[in-house]
Write a protein that holds these residues in place. Structure first.
Motif, PDB file in Angstrom:
ATOM      1  N   ALA A 177      16.674  39.403 -52.414  1.00 24.74           N
ATOM      2  CA  ALA A 177      17.835  39.064 -51.586  1.00 24.74           C
ATOM      3  C   ALA A 177      19.009  39.994 -51.878  1.00 24.74           C
ATOM      4  CB  ALA A 177      18.237  37.609 -51.827  1.00 24.74           C
ATOM      5  N   ILE A 178      19.200  40.320 -53.155  1.00 23.14           N
ATOM      6  CA  ILE A 178      20.296  41.227 -53.530  1.00 23.14           C
ATOM      7  C   ILE A 178      20.065  42.618 -52.962  1.00 23.14           C
ATOM      8  CG2 ILE A 178      21.378  42.384 -55.506  1.00 23.14           C
ATOM      9  CD1 ILE A 178      20.934  39.833 -57.111  1.00 23.14           C
ATOM     10  N   ALA A 179      18.790  43.041 -52.898  1.00 27.25           N
ATOM     11  CA  ALA A 179      18.479  44.375 -52.360  1.00 27.25           C
ATOM     12  C   ALA A 179      18.878  44.510 -50.894  1.00 27.25           C
ATOM     13  CB  ALA A 179      16.986  44.665 -52.520  1.00 27.25           C
ATOM     14  N   GLY A 180      19.016  43.373 -50.205  1.00 28.17           N
ATOM     15  CA  GLY A 180      19.390  43.420 -48.789  1.00 28.17           C
ATOM     16  C   GLY A 180      20.886  43.439 -48.536  1.00 28.17           C
ATOM     17  N   VAL A 181      21.680  43.421 -49.592  1.00 31.76           N
ATOM     18  CA  VAL A 181      23.137  43.460 -49.428  1.00 31.76           C
ATOM     19  C   VAL A 181      23.567  44.869 -49.018  1.00 31.76           C
ATOM     20  CG1 VAL A 181      25.362  43.081 -50.554  1.00 31.76           C
ATOM     21  CG2 VAL A 181      23.391  41.658 -51.163  1.00 31.76           C
ATOM     22  N   ASP A 182      24.446  44.951 -48.055  1.00 33.53           N
ATOM     23  CA  ASP A 182      24.913  46.243 -47.543  1.00 33.53           C
ATOM     24  C   ASP A 182      25.671  47.003 -48.640  1.00 33.53           C
ATOM     25  OD1 ASP A 182      25.857  48.397 -46.143  1.00 33.53           O
ATOM     26  OD2 ASP A 182      26.807  47.243 -44.548  1.00 33.53           O
ATOM     27  N   PRO A 183      25.210  48.202 -49.040  1.00 39.47           N
ATOM     28  CA  PRO A 183      25.894  48.975 -50.092  1.00 39.47           C
ATOM     29  C   PRO A 183      27.341  49.334 -49.735  1.00 39.47           C
ATOM     30  CG  PRO A 183      23.702  49.869 -49.644  1.00 39.47           C
ATOM     31  CD  PRO A 183      23.991  48.874 -48.576  1.00 39.47           C
ATOM     32  N   GLN A 184      27.630  49.402 -48.442  1.00 40.10           N
ATOM     33  CA  GLN A 184      28.994  49.748 -48.030  1.00 40.10           C
ATOM     34  C   GLN A 184      30.007  48.698 -48.484  1.00 40.10           C
ATOM     35  OE1 GLN A 184      29.024  50.490 -43.821  1.00 40.10           O
ATOM     36  NE2 GLN A 184      27.738  52.309 -43.974  1.00 40.10           N
ATOM     37  N   LEU A 185      29.549  47.468 -48.636  1.00 36.74           N
ATOM     38  CA  LEU A 185      30.453  46.419 -49.121  1.00 36.74           C
ATOM     39  C   LEU A 185      30.896  46.714 -50.549  1.00 36.74           C
ATOM     40  CD1 LEU A 185      28.610  43.233 -47.764  1.00 36.74           C
ATOM     41  CD2 LEU A 185      30.659  44.317 -46.836  1.00 36.74           C
ATOM     42  N   GLU A 187      30.963  49.706 -51.931  1.00 37.28           N
ATOM     43  CA  GLU A 187      31.805  50.901 -51.884  1.00 37.28           C
ATOM     44  C   GLU A 187      33.229  50.549 -51.481  1.00 37.28           C
ATOM     45  OE1 GLU A 187      29.832  53.473 -49.190  1.00 37.28           O
ATOM     46  OE2 GLU A 187      28.044  53.766 -50.458  1.00 37.28           O
ATOM     47  N   ALA A 188      33.357  49.654 -50.495  1.00 35.39           N
ATOM     48  CA  ALA A 188      34.693  49.224 -50.071  1.00 35.39           C
ATOM     49  C   ALA A 188      35.398  48.465 -51.190  1.00 35.39           C
ATOM     50  CB  ALA A 188      34.581  48.349 -48.827  1.00 35.39           C
ATOM     51  N   ALA A 189      34.629  47.670 -51.951  1.00 39.03           N
ATOM     52  CA  ALA A 189      35.220  46.914 -53.049  1.00 39.03           C
ATOM     53  C   ALA A 189      35.716  47.839 -54.157  1.00 39.03           C
ATOM     54  CB  ALA A 189      34.189  45.930 -53.606  1.00 39.03           C
ATOM     55  N   VAL A 190      34.950  48.911 -54.423  1.00 42.43           N
ATOM     56  CA  VAL A 190      35.362  49.889 -55.440  1.00 42.43           C
ATOM     57  C   VAL A 190      36.665  50.549 -55.018  1.00 42.43           C
ATOM     58  CG1 VAL A 190      34.767  52.071 -56.550  1.00 42.43           C
ATOM     59  CG2 VAL A 190      33.028  50.289 -56.283  1.00 42.43           C
ATOM     60  N   MET A 200      30.284  41.079 -58.134  1.00 44.47           N
ATOM     61  CA  MET A 200      29.257  40.035 -58.200  1.00 44.47           C
ATOM     62  C   MET A 200      29.760  38.737 -57.586  1.00 44.47           C
ATOM     63  SD  MET A 200      27.224  40.402 -61.832  1.00 44.47           S
ATOM     64  CE  MET A 200      28.686  40.369 -62.866  1.00 44.47           C
ATOM     65  N   TRP A 201      31.002  38.380 -57.920  1.00 44.43           N
ATOM     66  CA  TRP A 201      31.539  37.085 -57.503  1.00 44.43           C
ATOM     67  C   TRP A 201      31.871  37.040 -56.010  1.00 44.43           C
ATOM     68  CZ3 TRP A 201      31.493  32.488 -59.635  1.00 44.43           C
ATOM     69  CH2 TRP A 201      32.336  31.491 -59.124  1.00 44.43           C
ATOM     70  N   HIS A 202      32.406  38.131 -55.483  1.00 42.22           N
ATOM     71  CA  HIS A 202      32.891  38.123 -54.099  1.00 42.22           C
ATOM     72  C   HIS A 202      31.921  38.749 -53.089  1.00 42.22           C
ATOM     73  CE1 HIS A 202      36.858  36.595 -55.154  1.00 42.22           C
ATOM     74  NE2 HIS A 202      36.919  37.478 -56.132  1.00 42.22           N
ATOM     75  N   ILE A 203      30.913  39.474 -53.569  1.00 44.69           N
ATOM     76  CA  ILE A 203      29.977  40.120 -52.634  1.00 44.69           C
ATOM     77  C   ILE A 203      28.541  39.636 -52.861  1.00 44.69           C
ATOM     78  CG2 ILE A 203      28.999  42.309 -51.868  1.00 44.69           C
ATOM     79  CD1 ILE A 203      31.600  43.662 -52.608  1.00 44.69           C
ATOM     80  N   THR A 204      28.027  39.820 -54.078  1.00 45.81           N
ATOM     81  CA  THR A 204      26.609  39.526 -54.334  1.00 45.81           C
ATOM     82  C   THR A 204      26.299  38.042 -54.187  1.00 45.81           C
ATOM     83  OG1 THR A 204      26.594  41.362 -55.926  1.00 45.81           O
ATOM     84  CG2 THR A 204      24.704  39.882 -55.924  1.00 45.81           C
TER      85      THR A 204
END
Length: 294
Positions: A177-185, A187-190, A200-204
């Motif tokens: 399920a984690i592998a399906g998270v959009d990497p752009q999210l 990148e935007a958080a960084v 982890m808390w706000h995206i994953t």
């Protein structure tokens, strides 16, 4: 079906498994309302209605069995269920793929060990007379501890065994399920200055929340099944008051004493409780905006 015949053929072994071992036996539940005799069979055995259920609920052992089963399940839900989630989050943060694969392999291995082997290892480690830990304690002048014969430790011991054996295997679904998270999210958080914990808390976690809810609902469906083999192997006379559960009770009455109708009634009761919990949890999840199981 003609177009996807190979896909259906691929699914055929799984379908046959569920039909033969899950759906066909449902017809046998009828003996819970009979005084079943192998000689007369299902069709000619005497009907007794709810007699076996009344006998079970009025049994002095019912309260003890319910308490032990529910407490073991509750401890598994509270301590074991979150562990694969936490482990998945930690594995996801590893940057070295080689090290990640090694760690995954190590935590997966216990799943493939039988409960017989795990019980043997537990005895070698915790036995009061021969256990490694008690030998170390004795060498340092301490008093030996009865880990395996202390009723206050039994539920915790079972929970630790399950955590060690199944935590790694439970990470498979969460990692997928984690592998399906959009990497752009991420990148935007960084860019916004978020660290690892905040990502982890706000995206994953929000991204895999639906998977967590579905698995939790399914886990409630087996709340009355605490694992016969594990409990039976770890049980002894000193802890029988806290170790006896519905599964071991059914084994004694159904297999050893041949009370097939009585044990079937107990199994039907467990199934009904599981269905009620799944339906109730699913409705509650939908009320809070989750997808649920169905």
């Amino acid at each position: 079906m003609s177009r996807d015949k190979y896909l259906y053929l691929l699914a055929l072994p799984g379908l046959l498994y569920f039909i033969i071992f899950k759906y066909v036996p449902i017809g046998g539940l009828i003996i819970a309302f009979q005084d079943y005799s192998p000689y007369f069979g299902i069709l000619k055995s005497e009907w007794v209605g709810l007699e076996h259920f009344e006998r079970f609920f009025s049994n002095d052992d019912f309260g003890m069995l319910l308490r032990n089963t529910m407490m073991i399940s509750l401890m598994n839900i509270v301590f074991f269920f979150p562990l694969p989630i936490l482990l998945s989050l930690m594995l996801n943060e590893l940057r070295s793929m080689a090290y990640k694969r090694i760690v995954q392999t190590v935590v997966y291995i216990p799943h493939f060990l039988s409960w017989v082997l795990i019980s043997g290892l537990t005895y070698l480690m915790l036995s009061q007379s021969e256990g490694l830990i008690n030998k170390v304690i004795h060498e340092f002048g301490g008093e030996r501890i009865g880990f395996l014969t202390d009723p206050d430790m039994f539920w915790g011991l079972l929970t630790v065994q399950v955590m060690w054996k199944e935590a790694g295997w439970g990470t498979i679904i969460f990692l997928a399920a984690i592998a399906g998270v959009d990497p752009q999210l991420y990148e935007a958080a960084v860019v916004d200055g978020a660290g690892r914990f905040r990502k982890m808390w706000h995206i994953t976690l929000p991204a895999i929340r639906n998977v967590i809810v579905i698995l939790f609902i399914l886990r409630l469906g087996s709340v009355m099944d605490v694992g016969f083999e594990q409990v039976y192997l770890m049980m002894n006379g000193a802890v029988s008051n806290v170790a006896d559960v519905f599964d071991t009770y059914v084994y004694r009455n159904g297999v050893q004493q041949g009370q097939f109708s009585y044990s079937t009634a107990i199994g039907l009761f467990k199934s009904i409780v599981g269905i009620v919990l799944v339906v109730a949890a699913n409705k509650l999840a939908k009320r809070f905006g989750e997808e649920g199981v169905y």
